[in-house]
Design an enzyme around this catalytic site. Structure first.
Site, mmCIF file in Angstrom:
data_model
loop_
_atom_site.group_PDB
_atom_site.id
_atom_site.type_symbol
_atom_site.label_atom_id
_atom_site.label_comp_id
_atom_site.label_asym_id
_atom_site.label_seq_id
_atom_site.Cartn_x
_atom_site.Cartn_y
_atom_site.Cartn_z
ATOM 1 N N CYS A 390 0.824 -1.205 0.000
ATOM 2 C CA CYS A 390 0.000 0.000 0.000
ATOM 3 C C CYS A 390 0.863 1.262 0.000
ATOM 4 O O CYS A 390 1.503 1.534 -1.015
ATOM 5 C CB CYS A 390 -1.008 -0.048 1.142
ATOM 6 N N HIS A 516 -3.604 -5.219 0.278
ATOM 7 C CA HIS A 516 -3.027 -5.729 1.539
ATOM 8 C C HIS A 516 -3.084 -7.258 1.576
ATOM 9 O O HIS A 516 -4.067 -7.815 2.079
ATOM 10 C CB HIS A 516 -3.820 -5.193 2.728
ATOM 11 N N GLU A 518 -1.665 -9.149 3.516
ATOM 12 C CA GLU A 518 -1.579 -9.631 4.903
ATOM 13 C C GLU A 518 -2.932 -9.954 5.516
ATOM 14 O O GLU A 518 -3.021 -10.718 6.480
ATOM 15 C CB GLU A 518 -0.818 -8.623 5.785
HETATM 16 N N1 GLN Z 1 -2.036 6.624 2.562
HETATM 17 C C1 GLN Z 1 -2.201 5.835 1.391
HETATM 18 C C2 GLN Z 1 -3.547 6.014 0.718
HETATM 19 O O1 GLN Z 1 -4.524 6.391 1.331
HETATM 20 C C3 GLN Z 1 -1.913 4.383 1.658
HETATM 21 C C4 GLN Z 1 -2.830 3.760 2.671
HETATM 22 C C5 GLN Z 1 -2.327 2.458 3.221
HETATM 23 O O2 GLN Z 1 -1.115 2.193 3.241
HETATM 24 N N2 GLN Z 1 -3.228 1.628 3.707
HETATM 25 O O3 GLN Z 1 -3.653 5.736 -0.440
#
Ligand code: GLN
Length: 545
Positions: A390, A516, A518
């Site tokens: 992310c 994600h 995970e």
């Molecule tokens: N801050 C980033 C976004 O909103 C990544 C978010 C995250 O890592 N879950 O796109």
């Protein structure tokens, strides 16, 4: 509404928070599933946030995301990892959600002029949700009540459970209380008094506990069990321990060895069901623990994040690395790196000395971004296996733009809203959003993988579905220039064309994913991306044990 068929187990916590109630709940769920029952785990959270999405990870640990996009309590991650079964919006409610429902109902005039009160309106709404789950066809619903007995916020839940216990037929409702037995080192004694008080508090609220699980740092004697039993109106055989362990996956087995699952079945007047999967989970668990305790190799993974003082902030990543390592006889040692400490290129070498792989964690805001960019640069230039999740992926895009493509002012508009080169930019759909809660791109989204990519060889299929939690995305204007320079777009959402995954050519393992992975790794099904990352890290640098 009849709730006669379904059996309910309620789990409360006493003395302090952070006793591992979620793990004990998940362990019981896994043990009963292993006995052949259909299990549902429900977490009731007493805070007034509508969901966990707006909570700081320092206070509440990681925010877990369900496949249907609810931002939830970290415990749902345990539920999925232990039961190997996905959760949804139904698995978690908060007081904020309950109160909002009641207040919205009041505005709609649904209560027909009644004075709206905690009892019966809030408690009815809690019971309604619990009973609704009872209609889904599960055999046993285990309801974990967040918070600690004695907290004002927990009271409506306790009252709802008291009422429910009356409505439930005999053998259909069971109360388990998890409590702390402190050890006083000066006298070498385990103390039971705080437990007596928290059980008494429940009694004052009309609830008699049936089983007491004692969190303890050393084994408890029969004498202690008898003493607790005497003060708390339970049988001493129904006082068991949950001793501190090296890893949480040992807990179900240790509870099983104290007859926990059988005890619960006895209370509920149930027998083990004969199914093909009977005991599969428990057997699998035993071999997993054996493997975990006897690794052949060690890899050192640097986990770079901004919340590193608390490991719970990256709970699912940590567990995914354990799953992936264990089944490959690898002990994954995590080196927690606080991104704000990576300030200069000079200190980087020291920080990443002897590292087998670098993982940049998800995150929000600008704090720690500079250090993360330096860490990506180090992984890219030194060909160290790299996984960016992310925000971690987004950082790898900024780094590549600045240091390979020479776009020195490239940035994410989250970090610098005025950047002339927003290689990471706010998604169109996010542009007019005012409310922060529950409005990100959340939950399951499909991703189509490019056949000629490492990621395709990892998943071995064209379409994958992974969970998301973000507002910013790769800016598709830059796709060509990135691809030409060797940073390939290897995963795209087929409907929206949003970039979901990137990888660098001519590198042992350099993958960034907007999603994600995970959230989907379990003990029984470790995630293929983590497995691959750990195996490439081992190839790069491993240590014998
Ligand atoms: N801050 C980033 C976004 O909103 C990544 C978010 C995250 O890592 N879950 O796109």
């Amino acid at each position: 509404m009849s709730i006669v068929k379904t059996k309910y187990v309620f789990v409360t916590g006493g003395v302090t928070s952070s006793l591992g109630k979620g793990v004990v709940t998940a362990s019981l769920g896994m043990l009963l599933k292993s006995r052949g029952y259909k299990i549902f785990l429900l977490k009731l959270d007493p805070y007034l946030n509508i969901d966990s999405g707006t909570l700081n990870p320092y206070e509440h640990g990681e925010c877990f995301v369900t496949k249907d996009g609810l931002e939830t309590d970290m415990d749902l991650g345990h539920y999925e990892r232990f039961l190997n079964q996905t959760t949804t919006k139904e698995n978690n409610i908060t007081s904020g959600f309950i109160y909002k429902t009641v207040i919205d109902n009041e505005r709609k005039g649904i209560y027909l002029g009644k004075t709206v009160q905690v009892i019966p309106h809030i408690t009815d709404e809690i019971k309604k949700h619990i009973k609704k789950i009872g209609k889904f066809g599960y055999d046993i619903i285990i309801v974990e009540i967040g918070g600690t007995i004695g907290d004002i916020e927990v009271l409506p839940y306790i009252e709802a459970v008291r009422q429910l216990k009356w409505e439930l037929k005999k053998f259909n409702g069971l109360m388990i209380h998890l409590t702390l037995l402190p050890f006083i080192s000066a006298t070498g004694e385990i103390k039971t008094k705080p437990t007596q008080h928290s059980v008494r508090n429940l009694m004052e609220n009309g609830i008699q506990v049936d089983i007491i699980v004692c969190r303890t740092s050393s084994h408890i004697s029969n004498y202690i069990k008898k003493k607790i039993a005497l003060f708390c109106n339970v049988q001493s055989v129904n006082v068991i321990e949950s001793i501190d362990t090296k890893i949480i996956y040992e807990i179900p087995y240790l509870l099983h060895m104290q007859n926990f699952d059988q005890m619960v079945l006895n209370f509920l007047n149930l027998k083990s069901i004969k199914t093909k999967t009977k005991n599969f989970y428990l057997e699998h668990w035993k071999s997993f623990i054996k493997k975990y305790k006897n690794p052949k190799y060690k890899v050192k993974i640097a986990l770079v994040g901004k919340y590193v003082t608390l490991h719970d902030s990256y709970k699912s990543i940590r567990e995914s690395l354990i799953h992936a390592g264990t089944i490959n006889d690898i002990y994954v040692q995590i080196k927690w790196i606080y991104s704000e400490n990576i300030i200069k290129e000079e200190n980087i070498q020291k920080i990443f000395k002897n590292i087998s792989g670098i993982l940049i964690a998800p995150g929000f805001g600008k704090r720690g971004v500079k250090g993360k960019i330096l860490a990506v640069k180090y992984a890219r230039e030194n060909k160290i296996p790299f996984l960016g999740i992310c925000l971690g992926m987004q950082i790898s895009v900024i780094e590549f733009a600045r240091n390979v493509l020479g776009i020195k002012d490239a940035d994410s508009s989250e970090v610098n809203p005025l950047t002339p080169n927003p290689v990471i930019d706010l998604m169109n759909k996010q542009k007019n959003i005012l409310y922060k809660g529950g409005t990100m791109r959340l939950g399951d989204w499909k991703c189509s993988l490019v056949k000629d990519s490492k990621l395709f060889s990892i998943y071995k299929k064209k379409y994958i579905v992974e969970r998301h939690r973000h507002r910013y995305e790769f800016n598709n204007k830059y796709i060509d220039i990135f691809s030409r320079a060797g940073m390939k777009i290897v995963g795209i959402n087929p409907e929206t064309n949003l970039v979901e995954a990137l990888e660098l050519k001519n590198h042992i393992f350099f993958i960034g994913v907007q999603y994600h992975p995970e959230y989907k790794s379990t003990v029984i099904n470790p995630h293929p991306l983590f497995i691959s990352f750990v195996l490439f890290s081992k190839k790069y640098k491993s240590y014998d044990i």
